[in-house]
Design a protein around this motif. Sequence first.
Motif, PDB file in Angstrom:
ATOM      1  N   ARG A  55       0.899  -1.409   0.345  1.00 28.65           N
ATOM      2  CA  ARG A  55      -0.037   0.186   0.023  1.00 28.65           C
ATOM      3  C   ARG A  55       0.270   0.994   0.179  1.00 28.65           C
ATOM      4  O   ARG A  55       0.676   2.353  -0.212  1.00 28.65           O
ATOM      5  CB  ARG A  55      -1.047   0.176   1.521  1.00 28.65           C
ATOM      6  N   ASN A  56       1.831   0.905   0.254  1.00 23.72           N
ATOM      7  CA  ASN A  56       2.788   2.816   0.316  1.00 23.72           C
ATOM      8  C   ASN A  56       3.434   2.942  -1.090  1.00 23.72           C
ATOM      9  O   ASN A  56       3.703   3.905  -1.328  1.00 23.72           O
ATOM     10  CB  ASN A  56       4.589   1.949   1.164  1.00 23.72           C
ATOM     11  N   LEU A  57       2.838   1.778  -1.573  1.00 25.90           N
ATOM     12  CA  LEU A  57       3.042   2.709  -3.476  1.00 25.90           C
ATOM     13  C   LEU A  57       2.036   3.906  -3.957  1.00 25.90           C
ATOM     14  O   LEU A  57       1.350   3.795  -5.458  1.00 25.90           O
ATOM     15  CB  LEU A  57       2.990   1.175  -4.246  1.00 25.90           C
ATOM     16  N   PHE A  58       0.595   3.396  -2.601  1.00 28.86           N
ATOM     17  CA  PHE A  58      -0.386   4.209  -3.321  1.00 28.86           C
ATOM     18  C   PHE A  58      -0.419   5.094  -3.542  1.00 28.86           C
ATOM     19  O   PHE A  58      -1.062   5.658  -5.156  1.00 28.86           O
ATOM     20  CB  PHE A  58      -1.266   4.190  -2.294  1.00 28.86           C
ATOM     21  N   ILE A  59       0.560   5.649  -3.436  1.00 29.22           N
ATOM     22  CA  ILE A  59       0.819   7.436  -3.643  1.00 29.22           C
ATOM     23  C   ILE A  59       0.787   7.739  -5.468  1.00 29.22           C
ATOM     24  O   ILE A  59       0.764   9.021  -5.670  1.00 29.22           O
ATOM     25  CB  ILE A  59       2.367   7.657  -3.296  1.00 29.22           C
ATOM     26  N   VAL A  60       1.177   6.818  -5.702  1.00 28.26           N
ATOM     27  CA  VAL A  60       1.438   7.364  -7.384  1.00 28.26           C
ATOM     28  C   VAL A  60      -0.147   6.918  -8.422  1.00 28.26           C
ATOM     29  O   VAL A  60      -0.630   7.655  -9.636  1.00 28.26           O
ATOM     30  CB  VAL A  60       1.757   5.407  -8.287  1.00 28.26           C
ATOM     31  N   PHE A  61      -1.278   7.271  -7.161  1.00 27.80           N
ATOM     32  CA  PHE A  61      -2.542   7.257  -7.871  1.00 27.80           C
ATOM     33  C   PHE A  61      -2.939   8.853  -7.037  1.00 27.80           C
ATOM     34  O   PHE A  61      -4.200   8.949  -7.502  1.00 27.80           O
ATOM     35  CB  PHE A  61      -3.925   5.987  -6.774  1.00 27.80           C
ATOM     36  N   ALA A  62      -2.086   9.918  -6.688  1.00 29.44           N
ATOM     37  CA  ALA A  62      -2.656  10.847  -6.148  1.00 29.44           C
ATOM     38  C   ALA A  62      -2.308  10.971  -7.662  1.00 29.44           C
ATOM     39  O   ALA A  62      -1.462  11.197  -8.183  1.00 29.44           O
ATOM     40  CB  ALA A  62      -1.343  11.612  -5.138  1.00 29.44           C
ATOM     41  N   PRO A  63      -3.597  12.756  -7.640  1.00 31.53           N
ATOM     42  CA  PRO A  63      -4.012  13.573  -8.609  1.00 31.53           C
ATOM     43  C   PRO A  63      -2.687  14.576  -8.765  1.00 31.53           C
ATOM     44  O   PRO A  63      -2.141  14.606  -7.761  1.00 31.53           O
ATOM     45  CB  PRO A  63      -4.399  14.236  -8.553  1.00 31.53           C
ATOM     46  N   TYR A  64      -2.050  14.515 -10.000  1.00 26.93           N
ATOM     47  CA  TYR A  64      -0.961  15.297 -10.985  1.00 26.93           C
ATOM     48  C   TYR A  64       0.487  15.422  -9.760  1.00 26.93           C
ATOM     49  O   TYR A  64       0.637  16.708  -9.141  1.00 26.93           O
ATOM     50  CB  TYR A  64      -1.239  16.941  -9.967  1.00 26.93           C
ATOM     51  N   LEU A  65       0.519  14.151  -9.132  1.00 25.42           N
ATOM     52  CA  LEU A  65       1.434  14.031  -8.085  1.00 25.42           C
ATOM     53  C   LEU A  65       2.617  14.700  -9.854  1.00 25.42           C
ATOM     54  O   LEU A  65       3.624  15.084  -8.888  1.00 25.42           O
ATOM     55  CB  LEU A  65       2.257  12.515  -8.131  1.00 25.42           C
ATOM     56  N   PHE A  66       2.537  13.442 -10.571  1.00 26.39           N
ATOM     57  CA  PHE A  66       3.627  14.168 -11.905  1.00 26.39           C
ATOM     58  C   PHE A  66       3.422  14.941 -12.419  1.00 26.39           C
ATOM     59  O   PHE A  66       3.000  15.156 -13.312  1.00 26.39           O
ATOM     60  CB  PHE A  66       4.472  13.471 -12.448  1.00 26.39           C
ATOM     61  N   ASP A  73      -4.324  15.067 -18.144  1.00 32.12           N
ATOM     62  CA  ASP A  73      -2.914  14.353 -17.837  1.00 32.12           C
ATOM     63  C   ASP A  73      -3.045  14.021 -15.837  1.00 32.12           C
ATOM     64  O   ASP A  73      -1.608  14.373 -15.661  1.00 32.12           O
ATOM     65  CB  ASP A  73      -1.525  14.658 -18.432  1.00 32.12           C
ATOM     66  N   TYR A  74      -3.454  13.898 -15.627  1.00 31.47           N
ATOM     67  CA  TYR A  74      -3.455  13.546 -13.819  1.00 31.47           C
ATOM     68  C   TYR A  74      -2.857  12.667 -13.188  1.00 31.47           C
ATOM     69  O   TYR A  74      -2.992  12.757 -11.858  1.00 31.47           O
ATOM     70  CB  TYR A  74      -5.340  14.147 -13.725  1.00 31.47           C
ATOM     71  N   LEU A  75      -3.246  11.706 -14.247  1.00 30.86           N
ATOM     72  CA  LEU A  75      -1.974  10.141 -13.670  1.00 30.86           C
ATOM     73  C   LEU A  75      -1.512   9.791 -14.385  1.00 30.86           C
ATOM     74  O   LEU A  75      -1.674   9.472 -16.190  1.00 30.86           O
ATOM     75  CB  LEU A  75      -3.145   9.341 -13.594  1.00 30.86           C
ATOM     76  N   ARG A  76      -0.372   9.674 -14.127  1.00 27.69           N
ATOM     77  CA  ARG A  76       0.722   9.138 -14.990  1.00 27.69           C
ATOM     78  C   ARG A  76       1.370   7.643 -14.473  1.00 27.69           C
ATOM     79  O   ARG A  76       1.206   7.137 -13.200  1.00 27.69           O
ATOM     80  CB  ARG A  76       2.425  10.132 -15.321  1.00 27.69           C
ATOM     81  N   SER A  77       1.743   6.765 -15.662  1.00 27.51           N
ATOM     82  CA  SER A  77       2.469   5.015 -14.733  1.00 27.51           C
ATOM     83  C   SER A  77       2.484   4.610 -16.392  1.00 27.51           C
ATOM     84  O   SER A  77       2.791   5.296 -17.323  1.00 27.51           O
ATOM     85  CB  SER A  77       0.836   4.090 -14.938  1.00 27.51           C
TER      86      SER A  77
END
Lengths: 306, 175, 429
Positions: A78-89, A211-215
Amino acid sequence: ADVELRLAHVAPPTSSFQVAGEAYAKALNELSGGTMEMTIIPGGALGNIPELWAQLRNGALDMYLMDIGGIVANKEARNLFIVFAPYLFKDQDHWRAFIASDQFAGMMGEAETNLGIKYLGYLKDRSPRALSTSKKAVATPDDIKGMKIRTPLVPSITEVFKAWGANPTPVQASELYSAMQSGLVDGQDNGITDVVAAGYTEVQDYFTPLDYLRSGVGIWMSQKAWDGLTPQQQEWAMQAADKAFAEQKPLFEKEEAEALAAAQEKGMEIVEPDTAAFIAASEPVIKGMDGKAWPAGLYDQIHNMK
Amino acid sequence: MSGALAPHWLRTGAARLRRLLLQLTRHGLGAGLAFMAGLAVLQVVLRYVFADSITWVEEISVLVLLWLAWIGAIHLWLDRSHIAVDLLLPDAGPRRDLVASVFDLAAIAGGLALAWAAETTLAAFGGVLYGSVEWPGEVKYLPVLVGGAGIALAGLLNLLAGPDRLEQADGTERP
Amino acid sequence: MIGELALLFGVMIGLLMLGLPIFFAIGAAGAAYAIVYAPKVPLMIIGQRFVNGLDSYDFAAIPFFFLAGEIMNRGGISARLLRFARAAIGHIRGGLSHVNVLASMVFAGVSGSAAADASAIGSVMIPAMKREGYPAAYAASVTAASATIGPMIPPSIPLVIYALFAKQSVGQMFLAGVLPGLGMGLVLLAASIWISRRRNYPSRPWQGWGELARSGVTSALALALPVIVVVGLVSGAATTTEIGAIAAAYAVLVTSLVYRELPLRDLWTALCTAAVDSCRVLIIIAVAGIFSYIIASMGLAYSLAKLASGLSDDPAIVLAVIMLILLLLGTVLEPVTLLVVIVPILVPTAQAVGIDPIQLGTVAVLATLVGLVTPPVGFLIYLTAAQAQVRAGPVIRELTPFVLALIALLVALVFVPGLSLWLPRLFFG
Ligand code: NA
Ligand code: NA
């Protein structure tokens, strides 16, 4: 061949997941001088997302290819959930820098230990998550108010769409095309290459590159399969991921541009979003999740990384 | 082979338990279907009238659907009314009863084996989360474990109660 | 690969022929494969696969449509539909025979399964036809043949199953079934008329436009249901699954509030009966997941696709071959088994040679439905024979012209893709 490995993923045999898997298989075969071979089984034929994680952890499956964020289906990751945070990147290079960073390596390493699986590397960028709509163009959060948008049921995603004033609406992937055609939903949030590949261009009129999430696509191996390899083979397995990504990396911009052009050719209008307004409207969601969905301060740390 | 060999008290006890289970599972299945249908109607009304929706409807409904299938499998075994190709089966009579008893033995063996296999599946799901409700991933596979154990029990009860005791779910005697 | 397939299908068909329940035969064949070819199917996979087949909300449509049909049936809707059909065409020579077909067509719009259709229509029509002097075996055969229309006109349980196993939209499959379903009614009516003329079957007096209008009005609420299904789909009010629940709710409203023939107690009975009936199908779908895992691990579907595209690149020829295979297998396997075990293997083959998966769907569903009325294993033959209190043999003989009519339509579906594709294209691009 000395080693035969079975790789599964849940996307169709015509998807970018399959392309990434084939690039990896080819790289591995070349590095090993033809002694390591792979069978790719697409389309979720061996199981759905959580089932494949369970099979990988248990050793019933050798390799799993999945969106990096997909690993959060495991409680211990769950520590990787942060990648679903909007506009993180801020952009694709920012995302790639994060994937290559020590910070990511530390987080993924923790997940690997907890889950008893092996992360082999990053294979291919995916289209950033965006917005397509049918009835009207969306340039600002005001435009999206009241629209029914089909999104994945990820809390940060549904919350941010609510914050923009939309109604996130669950629809099965198999029914999404018909649901957009019939007006059951007004839009969806897959990236442009997926919109074109799935033919949503026929039932959607506008595309807004939020482009609110990148993956991107990562690849994992079961501990059992990993332990069955010689140190030399293990090295090849790791190198193959880097080799595949090196080959796929330059294709990202080209594929994005081609997909946008194809969408326009099919009559879709590309709408320039007021990104600052969307970011501003996302802020309460990010603030609300900070310290809950991910450790406090982690968002800022990654968002501002050099 | 079948109930004829079991002592009287065991026969009647098994028949009673069998009847009870048939009733319980039948009403449980009805309640599950009512719940699912109610949720679906509510979802349409919410979305169509209020432009809102409940995110967990589909995930919960799939769980109910899985329970329906496996509890239904137990019910239908007790009731001997699964879909089957009965072309080569002997007509009603002692030979038919013998075949039914062999099938019940198969149900006991197969049901227990299935419960054992499902137990392994549950163990493998420790840590995997189920959808947006974030329940433990095992919840989805529990119906198989219960179904396997239940089918084994159904086979045993049918065997003990004996074919002459078979009644239909609504309480009437089978023709 | 041949040895693996022989084991898998050999065990399944062997156990089926012994008379074990279908779900048990499928599961046991999977388990036998797991044991013989260990470790290809690890133990933990078995539990997963007995869930995976059913792991989609779309399948909830199945119990919903069972429920809608059950409520309609108990609440006096089938009786009204029959009265309407009788007023419309009861006066033609062989009237009751045609009424039987027409009633099935209309009933098809409210029910999703052939078994429901045959039970509802047969229980009323077969005794009536016998009283008017039709041979019992003929009455049974026309009931059995026309009951196959039920699952082709939406709502339809086989169309839901096909769509999900072939990864197609359920809504589009429903629309694709409309014209073939109406076509089934027409070819069966034609056969009924031809036989009635030759045998000089009786007719009833014309009951007048008044009776036609009156029976039409009392049936109107039931006749509206198929319209609700299609309009609901096309307008975006609900997904197919939700429409199933809406249809059930609508049936409750009509039968309890308007017709006042469904007290609360009966409603609960209908719920329980529909739930139990749908479980017969759901459990087969659930365990079929083990087959799709094994077949996928073997890569069978893709080898088959390669093989087929090497043999012929004419879509119509390949589709005709698929049709023949399904008709042949349909003589011993029933539709759900075929649709969850065999048809998914054929989908990649069909797509590889350019057959539209929607067209494949209508062809596959109709071919498997014909299996319901072909010997030696044809559920509808035995059901209607029991209703008519005759042996199966004469019913099978009487079925011949009807089966030929259905096969003629099937051939048309193979060679005229538009019959299946025109309607879904019209509404869904
Ligand atoms: Na129908
Ligand atoms: Na048959």
